[in-house]
Motif scaffolding. Structure first.
Motif, PDB file in Angstrom:
ATOM      1  N   LEU A  36       8.506  -8.952   3.614  1.00  0.00           N
ATOM      2  CA  LEU A  36       7.784  -7.996   2.770  1.00  0.00           C
ATOM      3  C   LEU A  36       8.355  -7.954   1.358  1.00  0.00           C
ATOM      4  CD1 LEU A  36       7.311  -4.891   5.070  1.00  0.00           C
ATOM      5  CD2 LEU A  36       5.502  -6.183   3.970  1.00  0.00           C
ATOM      6  N   LEU A  37       9.644  -8.222   1.230  1.00  0.00           N
ATOM      7  CA  LEU A  37      10.291  -8.185  -0.083  1.00  0.00           C
ATOM      8  C   LEU A  37       9.693  -9.212  -1.037  1.00  0.00           C
ATOM      9  CD1 LEU A  37      13.978  -7.710   1.057  1.00  0.00           C
ATOM     10  CD2 LEU A  37      12.498  -6.000  -0.009  1.00  0.00           C
ATOM     11  N   THR A  38       9.244 -10.325  -0.491  1.00  0.00           N
ATOM     12  CA  THR A  38       8.661 -11.364  -1.339  1.00  0.00           C
ATOM     13  C   THR A  38       7.142 -11.386  -1.294  1.00  0.00           C
ATOM     14  OG1 THR A  38       8.929 -12.981   0.434  1.00  0.00           O
ATOM     15  CG2 THR A  38      10.684 -12.850  -1.219  1.00  0.00           C
ATOM     16  N   ASN A  39       6.556 -10.897  -0.198  1.00  0.00           N
ATOM     17  CA  ASN A  39       5.101 -10.904  -0.070  1.00  0.00           C
ATOM     18  C   ASN A  39       4.641  -9.607   0.588  1.00  0.00           C
ATOM     19  OD1 ASN A  39       2.421 -11.433   0.227  1.00  0.00           O
ATOM     20  ND2 ASN A  39       2.676 -13.128   1.655  1.00  0.00           N
ATOM     21  N   GLN A  40       4.393  -8.593  -0.224  1.00  0.00           N
ATOM     22  CA  GLN A  40       4.005  -7.291   0.310  1.00  0.00           C
ATOM     23  C   GLN A  40       2.599  -7.272   0.901  1.00  0.00           C
ATOM     24  OE1 GLN A  40       5.063  -5.939  -3.327  1.00  0.00           O
ATOM     25  NE2 GLN A  40       3.056  -5.875  -4.249  1.00  0.00           N
ATOM     26  N   HIS A  41       1.839  -8.333   0.699  1.00  0.00           N
ATOM     27  CA  HIS A  41       0.459  -8.380   1.176  1.00  0.00           C
ATOM     28  C   HIS A  41       0.353  -8.685   2.664  1.00  0.00           C
ATOM     29  CE1 HIS A  41      -0.871  -7.838  -2.879  1.00  0.00           C
ATOM     30  NE2 HIS A  41      -0.134  -8.856  -3.269  1.00  0.00           N
ATOM     31  N   ILE A  42       1.483  -8.988   3.327  1.00  0.00           N
ATOM     32  CA  ILE A  42       1.410  -9.198   4.774  1.00  0.00           C
ATOM     33  C   ILE A  42       1.256  -7.870   5.513  1.00  0.00           C
ATOM     34  CG2 ILE A  42       2.686 -11.369   4.754  1.00  0.00           C
ATOM     35  CD1 ILE A  42       5.092  -9.833   5.858  1.00  0.00           C
ATOM     36  N   ALA A  43       1.537  -6.753   4.837  1.00  0.00           N
ATOM     37  CA  ALA A  43       1.298  -5.425   5.409  1.00  0.00           C
ATOM     38  C   ALA A  43      -0.169  -5.089   5.135  1.00  0.00           C
ATOM     39  CB  ALA A  43       2.217  -4.398   4.785  1.00  0.00           C
ATOM     40  N   ILE A  44      -0.990  -5.282   6.153  1.00  0.00           N
ATOM     41  CA  ILE A  44      -2.442  -5.142   6.009  1.00  0.00           C
ATOM     42  C   ILE A  44      -2.835  -3.666   6.081  1.00  0.00           C
ATOM     43  CG2 ILE A  44      -4.669  -5.773   7.013  1.00  0.00           C
ATOM     44  CD1 ILE A  44      -3.145  -8.220   8.227  1.00  0.00           C
ATOM     45  N   PRO A  45      -3.490  -3.153   5.028  1.00  0.00           N
ATOM     46  CA  PRO A  45      -3.921  -1.749   5.033  1.00  0.00           C
ATOM     47  C   PRO A  45      -4.940  -1.503   6.139  1.00  0.00           C
ATOM     48  CG  PRO A  45      -4.139  -2.718   2.845  1.00  0.00           C
ATOM     49  CD  PRO A  45      -3.831  -3.828   3.793  1.00  0.00           C
ATOM     50  N   MET A  46      -4.889  -0.306   6.707  1.00  0.00           N
ATOM     51  CA  MET A  46      -5.827   0.063   7.757  1.00  0.00           C
ATOM     52  C   MET A  46      -7.058   0.706   7.131  1.00  0.00           C
ATOM     53  SD  MET A  46      -3.185   1.212  10.683  1.00  0.00           S
ATOM     54  CE  MET A  46      -4.165   0.640  12.047  1.00  0.00           C
ATOM     55  N   CYS A  47      -8.031   1.022   7.960  1.00  0.00           N
ATOM     56  CA  CYS A  47      -9.317   1.571   7.509  1.00  0.00           C
ATOM     57  C   CYS A  47      -9.169   2.872   6.732  1.00  0.00           C
ATOM     58  CB  CYS A  47     -10.216   1.809   8.710  1.00  0.00           C
ATOM     59  SG  CYS A  47     -10.648   0.309   9.572  1.00  0.00           S
ATOM     60  N   HIS A  48     -10.283   3.318   6.195  1.00  0.00           N
ATOM     61  CA  HIS A  48     -10.318   4.492   5.323  1.00  0.00           C
ATOM     62  C   HIS A  48      -9.711   5.741   5.952  1.00  0.00           C
ATOM     63  CE1 HIS A  48     -12.680   2.250   2.491  1.00  0.00           C
ATOM     64  NE2 HIS A  48     -13.480   1.890   3.475  1.00  0.00           N
ATOM     65  N   GLN A  49      -9.996   6.001   7.221  1.00  0.00           N
ATOM     66  CA  GLN A  49      -9.471   7.216   7.833  1.00  0.00           C
ATOM     67  C   GLN A  49      -7.961   7.158   8.034  1.00  0.00           C
ATOM     68  OE1 GLN A  49     -11.411   5.055   9.620  1.00  0.00           O
ATOM     69  NE2 GLN A  49     -10.962   5.161  11.791  1.00  0.00           N
ATOM     70  N   HIS A  50      -7.372   5.964   7.878  1.00  0.00           N
ATOM     71  CA  HIS A  50      -5.931   5.798   8.023  1.00  0.00           C
ATOM     72  C   HIS A  50      -5.314   5.313   6.716  1.00  0.00           C
ATOM     73  CE1 HIS A  50      -6.729   6.463  12.169  1.00  0.00           C
ATOM     74  NE2 HIS A  50      -7.383   5.346  12.299  1.00  0.00           N
ATOM     75  N   GLU A  51      -5.810   5.830   5.615  1.00  0.00           N
ATOM     76  CA  GLU A  51      -5.332   5.412   4.301  1.00  0.00           C
ATOM     77  C   GLU A  51      -3.832   5.665   4.168  1.00  0.00           C
ATOM     78  OE1 GLU A  51      -6.242   6.307  -0.367  1.00  0.00           O
ATOM     79  OE2 GLU A  51      -7.730   6.861   1.137  1.00  0.00           O
ATOM     80  N   GLY A  52      -3.127   4.670   3.662  1.00  0.00           N
ATOM     81  CA  GLY A  52      -1.691   4.770   3.493  1.00  0.00           C
ATOM     82  C   GLY A  52      -0.911   4.138   4.630  1.00  0.00           C
ATOM     83  N   PHE A  53      -1.591   3.893   5.759  1.00  0.00           N
ATOM     84  CA  PHE A  53      -0.952   3.239   6.886  1.00  0.00           C
ATOM     85  C   PHE A  53      -1.304   1.757   6.856  1.00  0.00           C
ATOM     86  CE2 PHE A  53      -1.790   7.492   9.065  1.00  0.00           C
ATOM     87  CZ  PHE A  53      -0.579   8.004   8.678  1.00  0.00           C
ATOM     88  N   CYS A  54      -0.376   0.928   7.292  1.00  0.00           N
ATOM     89  CA  CYS A  54      -0.661  -0.502   7.370  1.00  0.00           C
ATOM     90  C   CYS A  54       0.049  -1.089   8.576  1.00  0.00           C
ATOM     91  CB  CYS A  54      -0.276  -1.222   6.084  1.00  0.00           C
ATOM     92  SG  CYS A  54       1.322  -0.795   5.416  1.00  0.00           S
ATOM     93  N   GLU A  55      -0.335  -2.311   8.897  1.00  0.00           N
ATOM     94  CA  GLU A  55       0.263  -2.980  10.039  1.00  0.00           C
ATOM     95  C   GLU A  55       0.619  -4.409   9.671  1.00  0.00           C
ATOM     96  OE1 GLU A  55      -2.485  -2.958  13.316  1.00  0.00           O
ATOM     97  OE2 GLU A  55      -3.979  -4.088  12.229  1.00  0.00           O
ATOM     98  N   ILE A  56       1.664  -4.888  10.306  1.00  0.00           N
ATOM     99  CA  ILE A  56       2.102  -6.263  10.127  1.00  0.00           C
ATOM    100  C   ILE A  56       1.937  -6.934  11.473  1.00  0.00           C
ATOM    101  CG2 ILE A  56       4.027  -7.772   9.523  1.00  0.00           C
ATOM    102  CD1 ILE A  56       5.243  -5.283   8.074  1.00  0.00           C
ATOM    103  N   LYS A  57       1.158  -8.001  11.508  1.00  0.00           N
ATOM    104  CA  LYS A  57       0.914  -8.696  12.763  1.00  0.00           C
ATOM    105  C   LYS A  57       2.081  -9.628  13.075  1.00  0.00           C
ATOM    106  CE  LYS A  57      -4.048  -8.501  12.256  1.00  0.00           C
ATOM    107  NZ  LYS A  57      -5.299  -9.217  12.180  1.00  0.00           N
ATOM    108  N   ILE A  58       2.574  -9.513  14.306  1.00  0.00           N
ATOM    109  CA  ILE A  58       3.627 -10.395  14.801  1.00  0.00           C
ATOM    110  C   ILE A  58       3.005 -11.155  15.971  1.00  0.00           C
ATOM    111  CG2 ILE A  58       5.972 -10.574  15.697  1.00  0.00           C
ATOM    112  CD1 ILE A  58       5.932  -9.115  13.029  1.00  0.00           C
ATOM    113  N   GLY A  59       2.546 -12.352  15.713  1.00  0.00           N
ATOM    114  CA  GLY A  59       1.845 -13.103  16.748  1.00  0.00           C
ATOM    115  C   GLY A  59       0.544 -12.399  17.092  1.00  0.00           C
TER     116      GLY A  59
END
Length: 113
Positions: A36-59
């Motif tokens: 994440l330090l080099t590529n913050q875009h791997i933390a995928i934002p969640m839908c509108h009702q969960h604004e501010g939350f994101c997930e990182i897929k591991i496999g």
């Protein structure tokens, strides 16, 4: 455009959830989170009702849930055996419990961000 430095905060809940995994899986999760330090875009934002939350897929089976506020990412916890967030799943207690816990963690870290 200047890229602002990302700050990562790892919660106790996240660190405790890592203990449930084998060493190999733990290393791959930590490697992905540290990227994440080099590529913050791997933390995928969640839908509108969960604004501010994101997930990182591991496999295909695991997700790291986090909270993003400006240039800070709070790593909340890791969940295994991910179920898709479709409409039926949204009505289950597990889904509601997941986002209730994320909101609690966001409140807990509000002053530290």
């Amino acid at each position: 455009m200047v890229n602002k430095k990302i700050k990562i905060i790892q919660t106790k809940t996240y660190l405790n959830s890592l203990n449930k995994f084998s060493n190999n899986m733990r290393v791959s999760i930590e490697k992905k989170v540290n990227s994440l330090l080099t590529n913050q875009h791997i933390a995928i934002p969640m839908c509108h009702q969960h604004e501010g939350f994101c997930e990182i897929k591991i496999g295909s089976k695991y997700r790291v849930y986090c909270i993003r506020v400006e240039n800070t990412i709070v790593i909340a916890f890791v969940l295994g055996e991910v179920t898709d967030h479709d409409k039926n799943y949204q009505n289950t207690k597990e889904y509601q419990k997941l986002f209730k816990r994320l909101r609690e963690i966001r409140e807990e870290f509000k002053d530290k961000i």
